[in-house]
Design an enzyme around this catalytic site. Structure first.
Site, PDB file in Angstrom:
ATOM      1  N   LYS A 185      -5.338  46.027 -21.252  1.00  0.00           N
ATOM      2  CA  LYS A 185      -5.424  45.060 -21.043  1.00  0.00           C
ATOM      3  C   LYS A 185      -6.400  44.418 -22.503  1.00  0.00           C
ATOM      4  CE  LYS A 185      -8.489  42.357 -18.041  1.00  0.00           C
ATOM      5  NZ  LYS A 185      -9.785  42.177 -19.552  1.00  0.00           N
ATOM      6  N   ASN A 186      -7.912  45.373 -22.295  1.00  0.00           N
ATOM      7  CA  ASN A 186      -8.393  45.620 -23.548  1.00  0.00           C
ATOM      8  C   ASN A 186      -8.613  46.136 -24.849  1.00  0.00           C
ATOM      9  OD1 ASN A 186     -10.291  44.194 -21.698  1.00  0.00           O
ATOM     10  ND2 ASN A 186     -11.052  45.700 -20.533  1.00  0.00           N
ATOM     11  N   CYS A 194     -18.834  33.921 -16.681  1.00  0.00           N
ATOM     12  CA  CYS A 194     -18.094  33.821 -15.589  1.00  0.00           C
ATOM     13  C   CYS A 194     -18.767  34.701 -14.564  1.00  0.00           C
ATOM     14  CB  CYS A 194     -16.603  35.477 -16.306  1.00  0.00           C
ATOM     15  SG  CYS A 194     -17.228  36.978 -17.064  1.00  0.00           S
ATOM     16  N   ARG A 211     -22.190  35.741 -19.998  1.00  0.00           N
ATOM     17  CA  ARG A 211     -21.868  36.483 -20.699  1.00  0.00           C
ATOM     18  C   ARG A 211     -22.134  36.265 -22.217  1.00  0.00           C
ATOM     19  NH1 ARG A 211     -17.260  39.082 -18.908  1.00  0.00           N
ATOM     20  NH2 ARG A 211     -17.240  40.411 -20.306  1.00  0.00           N
ATOM     21  N   ASP A 217     -16.088  48.720 -15.484  1.00  0.00           N
ATOM     22  CA  ASP A 217     -14.494  48.376 -14.933  1.00  0.00           C
ATOM     23  C   ASP A 217     -14.592  48.677 -13.310  1.00  0.00           C
ATOM     24  OD1 ASP A 217     -13.845  46.976 -17.422  1.00  0.00           O
ATOM     25  OD2 ASP A 217     -15.123  45.985 -16.465  1.00  0.00           O
ATOM     26  N   ARG A 236      -4.843  38.413 -13.500  1.00  0.00           N
ATOM     27  CA  ARG A 236      -5.236  38.781 -15.139  1.00  0.00           C
ATOM     28  C   ARG A 236      -5.166  40.198 -15.467  1.00  0.00           C
ATOM     29  NH1 ARG A 236     -11.326  37.643 -15.460  1.00  0.00           N
ATOM     30  NH2 ARG A 236     -10.821  38.380 -17.768  1.00  0.00           N
TER      31      ARG A 236
END
Ligand code: EPZ
Length: 417
Positions: free
Chosen positions: A22-23, A116, A121, A306, A398
């Site tokens: 994803k990143n 978030c 952030r 993460d 997500r």
């Protein structure tokens, strides 16, 4: 409201392919705006954050179509240089579009990304670097308005913190600068290297990605390319946690071992046996895990923030105490209360969390409160006795593509209802 129903206590077995990152996908989708051409991206995960990026590209006038895990993006004609509030709010990391819009259009307008679940952030590092590159930025009423005076100035950007997003935004802006930009104290995550590889395939001249000093030689034009997204190292870490928490043996296909450099020792300390061959990582867990003792999250190549939540879930039943220190985000322990509802024994004091391993966990109704915290609840539920109900699936969608299907294929008793 959809929810996951998991009956724990089952062992996992077999082999599964790890999804694309994803990143890595998100900044590369933004980077396609610099090509003014068609690009083909392979191994793109089907995630709501990726869909949100595609909506932004289409809003700007691009064409984007997906067939399975392949995305074809044509950014030849764009008609706008602003991103409306509702599209910005959908995904916190949409700030990654700032640099590319400035480089492509000479201007950009977007609302400030909100905070978030992980806390505020801030984007101060992004903005101070872009201002140093000659971009005039006004911030008012929660809106960012950016204009390039004359041209994008080649600069020496010294980041006070190796921010992933700030490194990416500077790289994406510097590609079109009039000269050479040097970033020191740059983020070294593999996703930065993947972004640089994509940009270099499009005709950019970037060296040093993956190290602390990145050199970007400005070019006048980029073209499209074909690129395959690297595997998602955090999804791999999450699957490894599920394997360890259920005392299972499973093989993960499509893993780049060096991307897991900080995670391998943790699983070995916990008593797992790992073997790696031609992109496949086999993980075999003991009946009872040892505690990995101390885990400090750090910028890459340190332990990834993460992976903190899924690994914490794995340590809930290990022998002894495990101490976590979360150094990257200021509120990334929202999953602790939910893990304690499953019978874990975790205490939090500021950025430190102490997990005292218990004999067993028991199923309960719990709620995902952020992306990786939700993944942690799944890992814990798989190793709990009885049934667990997990709400808050939009968080999971997500970052995890069809995660319940992946786990069910390994033998887990998990259903989305
Ligand atoms: C990226 O976020 C990832 N997101 C995050 O993954 C990941 O946790 C994070 O990097 C750290 O590895 C994407 O790549 C889309 P940072 P990013 O800028 O770029 C502070 C997930 O679960 N900071 O490296 O936002 C910031 O507040 C997500 O997939 C400033 O103070 O991370 C944070 O405390 C979550 N000022 C720390 O630096 C700034 O201008 C790390 O942020 C920028 C950041």
């Amino acid at each position: 409201m959809a929810k996951l129903l998991i009956t724990g206590g089952r062992k996992l077995s077999g082999e599964v392919k790890v999804q694309g990152s994803k990143n890595s996908t998100l900044p590369i989708l933004a980077a396609t705006l610099l090509c003014e051409d068609e690009s083909v991206l392979y191994n793109c995960p089907k995630l709501s954050d990726v869909d949100a990026s595609i909506r932004i590209l289409r809003y700007l006038g691009c064409k984007a179509q997906r067939s399975d895990n392949t995305l074809i993006v044509d950014t030849s004609n764009i008609t706008k240089s602003d991103i409306p509030h509702d599209l910005m709010r959908e995904m916190r990391s949409s700030i990654i579009f700032l640099g590319v819009l400035i480089a492509r259009c000479g201007r950009a307008k977007m609302s400030l990304p909100g905070g978030c679940e992980l806390g505020p952030r801030p984007i101060d590092l992004h903005l101070s670097a872009l201002r140093q590159m000659g971009i005039e930025i006004t911030e008012q009423h929660g809106e960012l308005e950016c204009v390039v005076n004359d041209f994008i100035k080649p600069s020496k950007i010294a980041l006070s913190f190796p921010s992933v997003g700030a490194t990416e935004n500077v790289m994406l802006t510097a590609v079109k600068a009039k000269g050479t930009t040097i970033i020191t104290n740059a983020a070294r995550e593999p996703e930065i290297t993947d972004l640089a590889d994509f940009l270099n395939s499009c005709g950019a001249r970037i060296t040093g990605a993956g190290e602390s000093t990145i050199v970007i030689e400005g070019v006048s034009k980029l073209h499209g390319c074909c690129h395959s997204i690297i595997p998602d190292r955090i999804v791999a870490a999450t699957l490894m946690s599920a394997i360890a928490a259920t005392s299972s043996s499973v093989t993960l296909d499509g893993v780049i071992l060096s991307h897991l450099c900080a995670l391998i020792p943790v699983f070995e300390q916990a008593g797992c046996e790992l073997s790696y061959k031609e992109g496949k990582l086999s993980v075999s867990a003991p009946y009872k895990l040892r505690s990995p003792k101390l885990i400090r999250t750090m910028p890459y190549p340190g332990f990834p923030t993460d992976a903190q939540a899924p690994i914490m879930a794995m340590t809930c039943k290990s022998n002894g105490l495990t101490v976590f220190v979360e150094n990257i985000f200021e509120s990334r322990y929202k999953h602790v209360d939910e893990l304690n509802r499953l019978g874990a024994n975790i205490k939090v004091e500021g950025k430190v969390a102490v997990v005292d391993g218990v004999k067993h966990l028991s199923g309960a109704n719990v709620q995902a409160l952020d992306l990786r915290g939700g993944a942690a609840l799944i890992v814990a539920a798989l190793s709990a006795q009885g049934q667990t109900e997990i709400l808050g699936l939009p968080y999971l969608e997500r970052g995890y593509e069809d995660f319940e299907v992946v786990l069910e294929s390994l033998g887990a008793d998990i259903k989305k209802i």
